[in-house]
Design an enzyme around this catalytic site. Structure first.
Site: not given
Ligand code: DX5
Ligand code: ZN
Length: 224
Positions: A7, A32, A34, A36, A65, A67, A136, A174
């Protein structure tokens, strides 16, 4: 087969292409990303322009992903930018079936993400449409959080349910995946292992990815 899904949230964004290349050399097979929006989750990250740049930097599948609220408004832009997989949150999509169809209409693999407090059963009507289900194991929004142990039971239940229904969706996990948790999530049935901090946290993505993937493969019985 288990796969490591680095990620980029914890990567050095000024050196993103190098970071991704290092994670790939270490054995990462899906990247991956993220996304947001500062509304659905209390953080803001990246959008289609970063995906477009990454697309030129790697041939690995880009697993976006989302969010975000109003995902339908942005899915076309992520598809045009070069996303391969798009997952949306059950909690953020009022018309989830329509959203999954929209992802499919763009020729992409669709996934649904469940927050830690959301029960698996909400997926019952749409499971056959999904390429992956993302569990999650932290509350979404930030990297480097502590793994929530209850996620293991949820992964086990989902894996049993998949078998019972004869479906082929993949199980992704994740949040908080590191040396102390990866074995347990693999044994519970997860096969797509997202890891941010454990891969990119200290600038040694290649070594970290290699070591984490080796732990995962041992737990899966793929290597001794
Ligand atoms: C959190 C993200 C994850 C994040 C995980 O909202 O969706 O993908 O990068 O990070 P780690 O592996 O550091 O918990
Ligand atoms: Zn994620």
């Amino acid at each position: 087969m288990v796969e490591l899904v680095p990620s980029i949230l914890s990567a050095d964004f000024a050196r993103l292409a190098d970071e991704v290349a290092a994670a790939e050399r270490g054995g990462g097979t899906v990247i991956h990303c993220d996304v947001m929006d500062g509304h659905f989750v209390p953080n803001i990250t990246l959008g289609p322009p970063v995906i477009k740049s990454l697309r030129k930097a790697t041939t690995l599948p880009l697993d976006c992903h989302l969010m975000i609220e109003n995902a339908n408004d942005y899915i076309p832009a992520f598809a045009d930018a070069g996303a391969n997989w798009i997952s949306v949150h059950f909690e953020a999509c009022t018309h989830l079936h329509r959203t999954i169809e929209l992802i499919h209409d763009h020729g992409l693999h669709a996934g649904v993400v469940l927050n830690p407090a959301t029960r698996l059963e909400v997926l019952s009507e749409i499971l056959p449409m999904l390429h992956h289900v993302l569990i999650m194991s932290v509350n979404p929004g930030f990297g480097g959080q502590k793994f929530i142990p209850h996620s293991l039971e949820k992964i086990r239940k989902l894996a049993a349910w998949r078998k019972e229904l004869g479906l082929a969706f993949r199980i992704e996990v994740d949040g908080g995946i590191a040396h102390d948790t990866v074995g347990q999530v693999v044994q519970a049935g997860a096969e797509l292992l997202v890891a941010g901090n454990a891969v990119f946290g200290d600038g040694k993505a290649e070594e970290n990815a290699r070591a984490l993937l080796a732990d995962a493969r041992k737990a899966a019985g793929e290597i001794s």
